[in-house]
Design a protein around this motif. Structure first.
Motif, PDB file in Angstrom:
ATOM      1  N   TYR A 253       0.752  -1.273  -0.088  1.00 36.95           N
ATOM      2  CA  TYR A 253       0.093   0.132   0.018  1.00 36.95           C
ATOM      3  C   TYR A 253       0.789   1.340  -0.082  1.00 36.95           C
ATOM      4  O   TYR A 253       0.272   2.374  -0.268  1.00 36.95           O
ATOM      5  CB  TYR A 253      -0.992  -0.145   1.196  1.00 36.95           C
TER       6      TYR A 253
ATOM      7  N   LEU B 121      -4.373   7.050  -0.517  1.00 40.61           N
ATOM      8  CA  LEU B 121      -4.476   6.061   0.276  1.00 40.61           C
ATOM      9  C   LEU B 121      -4.951   6.591   1.554  1.00 40.61           C
ATOM     10  O   LEU B 121      -4.715   7.659   2.165  1.00 40.61           O
ATOM     11  CB  LEU B 121      -3.186   5.565   0.977  1.00 40.61           C
TER      12      LEU B 121
ATOM     13  N   ILE C  54      -6.046   5.451   5.910  1.00 37.13           N
ATOM     14  CA  ILE C  54      -5.872   4.573   7.001  1.00 37.13           C
ATOM     15  C   ILE C  54      -6.816   4.915   8.275  1.00 37.13           C
ATOM     16  O   ILE C  54      -6.336   6.036   8.365  1.00 37.13           O
ATOM     17  CB  ILE C  54      -4.442   4.238   7.166  1.00 37.13           C
TER      18      ILE C  54
ATOM     19  N   TRP D 272     -11.562   3.286   3.452  1.00 34.65           N
ATOM     20  CA  TRP D 272     -10.025   2.999   3.939  1.00 34.65           C
ATOM     21  C   TRP D 272      -9.488   1.809   3.118  1.00 34.65           C
ATOM     22  O   TRP D 272     -10.099   0.964   3.048  1.00 34.65           O
ATOM     23  CB  TRP D 272      -9.894   3.129   5.560  1.00 34.65           C
ATOM     24  N   ASP D 273      -8.250   2.161   2.939  1.00 31.72           N
ATOM     25  CA  ASP D 273      -7.363   0.965   2.475  1.00 31.72           C
ATOM     26  C   ASP D 273      -7.098   0.044   3.538  1.00 31.72           C
ATOM     27  O   ASP D 273      -6.923  -1.224   3.513  1.00 31.72           O
ATOM     28  CB  ASP D 273      -6.268   1.367   1.616  1.00 31.72           C
ATOM     29  N   VAL D 274      -6.565   0.549   4.666  1.00 33.03           N
ATOM     30  CA  VAL D 274      -6.334  -0.125   5.938  1.00 33.03           C
ATOM     31  C   VAL D 274      -7.081   0.385   7.378  1.00 33.03           C
ATOM     32  O   VAL D 274      -7.255   1.654   7.309  1.00 33.03           O
ATOM     33  CB  VAL D 274      -4.861   0.043   6.098  1.00 33.03           C
TER      34      VAL D 274
ATOM     35  N   VAL E 290     -14.137  -0.719   4.256  1.00 37.94           N
ATOM     36  CA  VAL E 290     -12.967  -0.998   3.851  1.00 37.94           C
ATOM     37  C   VAL E 290     -12.933  -1.264   2.196  1.00 37.94           C
ATOM     38  O   VAL E 290     -14.115  -1.815   1.590  1.00 37.94           O
ATOM     39  CB  VAL E 290     -12.686  -2.305   4.413  1.00 37.94           C
ATOM     40  N   ARG E 291     -12.035  -0.390   1.613  1.00 37.55           N
ATOM     41  CA  ARG E 291     -12.073  -0.210   0.041  1.00 37.55           C
ATOM     42  C   ARG E 291     -11.711  -1.624  -0.463  1.00 37.55           C
ATOM     43  O   ARG E 291     -11.163  -2.643   0.185  1.00 37.55           O
ATOM     44  CB  ARG E 291     -10.919   0.703  -0.309  1.00 37.55           C
TER      45      ARG E 291
ATOM     46  N   GLY F  17      -8.506  -3.901   0.195  1.00 40.11           N
ATOM     47  CA  GLY F  17      -8.017  -3.427   1.613  1.00 40.11           C
ATOM     48  C   GLY F  17      -7.963  -4.508   2.562  1.00 40.11           C
ATOM     49  O   GLY F  17      -8.356  -5.679   2.426  1.00 40.11           O
TER      50      GLY F  17
ATOM     51  N   ARG G  69      -8.973  -9.642   4.614  1.00 46.50           N
ATOM     52  CA  ARG G  69      -8.811  -8.915   3.464  1.00 46.50           C
ATOM     53  C   ARG G  69     -10.083  -8.961   2.625  1.00 46.50           C
ATOM     54  O   ARG G  69     -10.636  -9.987   2.269  1.00 46.50           O
ATOM     55  CB  ARG G  69      -7.755  -9.722   2.726  1.00 46.50           C
TER      56      ARG G  69
END
Length: 369
Positions: free
Chosen positions: A122, A128, A130, A209-211, A234-235, A238, A317
């Motif tokens: 990432y 991005l 988080i 969010w990605d994370v 969560v994207r 992600g 995930r």
């Protein structure tokens, strides 16, 4: 006792490298040489009997020129052995350790062995975002900014509210359009308050969010409540990580002022690990027969692609968007799964399992505001 000699060109044992090039080396030994034919024959025979490469015994005139240079051979061998991949992974691990050395993510838990491998992908990602649940002094917020870059959006939920004293300027999402605020945003919110999570945190970051990292209260019930609220935000591609899951092993204890009961044999949702293991069944519902599509435990669980457990962390995930080379998406699988005898019994167990899950979930109500 001497072994039976194999035909020329066949490799009895791999050379010291243990790779595919041993066959070529034996073929080279078996060629009729223009010079020192007897030496070449002896070299070949000894190589067959010993299983060792004797290229050092073979003079340049004995072997035809190989298309594989020594440098290329060593390069491919190292790549085949995974040496280069290993070095790259260790480099990623060490980078994370260095940046987070002031936090207990590294010096106490050794999470760099996990994060260095899983979050590297990432870094440098455009736009991005988080979210970390649990911020006190702000060490991790500053480390995330350094790790992901100054353009990353870093959202933090504090567990001490307005009493926290952060090392940064403590900006909030309300000043997101003010460049002087930077891209670190804090929220004063209880992670078990689903309504406030929706209205204050999720509403402020509608594209998700990605994370997402849960390093908050560590109460197993809070881990579950937060995850089932935040997961759908969560994207694609992600990851959602829950740290400090050791609390699920305590039959009775206290953490950050919360008295809780769990234990290794406790049923979900008292034990957060057991609850997350239930989510695995959602991933495999395509193999539960015609009624499998109805197997859902919470909103958005159909996008769970992978669940994993590491030392004191567990992670989920999200499925990727896009199609494979056959033009099919992740959701298009499985294709025509086998139906075995007894599928009607699977249907019955699905109904029973969903009923048990709903009953277990009632235990979470005492942990909601």
């Amino acid at each position: 006792m001497l072994r039976k000699r194999e035909p020329i060109g066949r490799q009895m044992n791999p050379g010291p490298s243990g790779d595919r090039y041993g066959v070529k080396e034996n073929n080279m030994r078996g060629n009729i040489c223009t010079k020192s034919a007897l030496l070449c024959l002896i070299s070949y025979l000894i190589g067959c009997f010993s299983g060792n490469s004797l290229s050092s015994f073979t003079t340049p005139s004995c072997s035809p020129k190989s298309s594989i240079t020594e440098d290329k051979y060593q390069q491919e061998k190292k790549s085949h052995d995974g040496q280069y991949d290993h070095d790259a992974v260790m480099s990623n691990i060490n980078v994370f350790q260095k940046l987070f050395e002031s936090t207990d993510k590294t010096w106490r838990h050794g999470y760099h062995w996990f994060y260095g491998r899983h979050l590297h992908r990432y870094r440098g990602k455009k736009n991005l975002a988080i979210l970390e649940i649990g911020s006190h002094r702000g060490d991790s917020a500053l480390a995330w900014k350094e790790y992901f870059g100054s353009n990353a959006n870093i959202d933090m939920i504090t567990y001490g509210g307005n009493n926290d004293s952060h090392k940064f300027d403590n900006p909030t999402i309300n000043c997101a359009n003010d460049e002087s605020c930077g891209r670190i945003h804090t929220f004063y919110c209880d992670q078990s308050d689903a309504e406030r999570l929706e209205k204050e945190v999720i509403a402020a970051r509608p594209d998700g969010w990605d994370v997402v990292i849960d390093d908050g209260s560590h109460v197993p019930a809070h881990n579950i409540i937060s995850f089932e609220v935040l997961w759908k935000h969560v994207r694609p591609g992600g990851v959602y990580v829950v740290e400090d899951i050791e609390t699920s092993y305590y039959p009775k204890s206290t953490v950050y002022g919360y008295n809780f009961e769990a234990g290794i044999s406790a049923a979900p949702p008292l034990n957060a690990l057991s609850r997350f293991r239930q989510y695995v069944d959602v991933i495999n519902r395509g193999y539960m027969g015609p009624s499998g599509h109805a197997f859902s435990l919470f909103e958005g669980d159909d996008t769970i692609m992978e669940i994993g457990f590491a030392r004191n962390v567990m992670f989920v995930r999200k499925a990727l968007k896009g199609t494979d080379s056959g033009g099919k998406s992740y959701d298009d699988y499985p294709q025509k799964p086998a139906i075995l005898p007894g599928i009607n019994l699977v249907h019955d167990t699905i109904k029973e399992t969903l009923a048990i899950f709903r009953e277990q979930s009632k235990l979470l109500d005492k942990w909601r505001p």
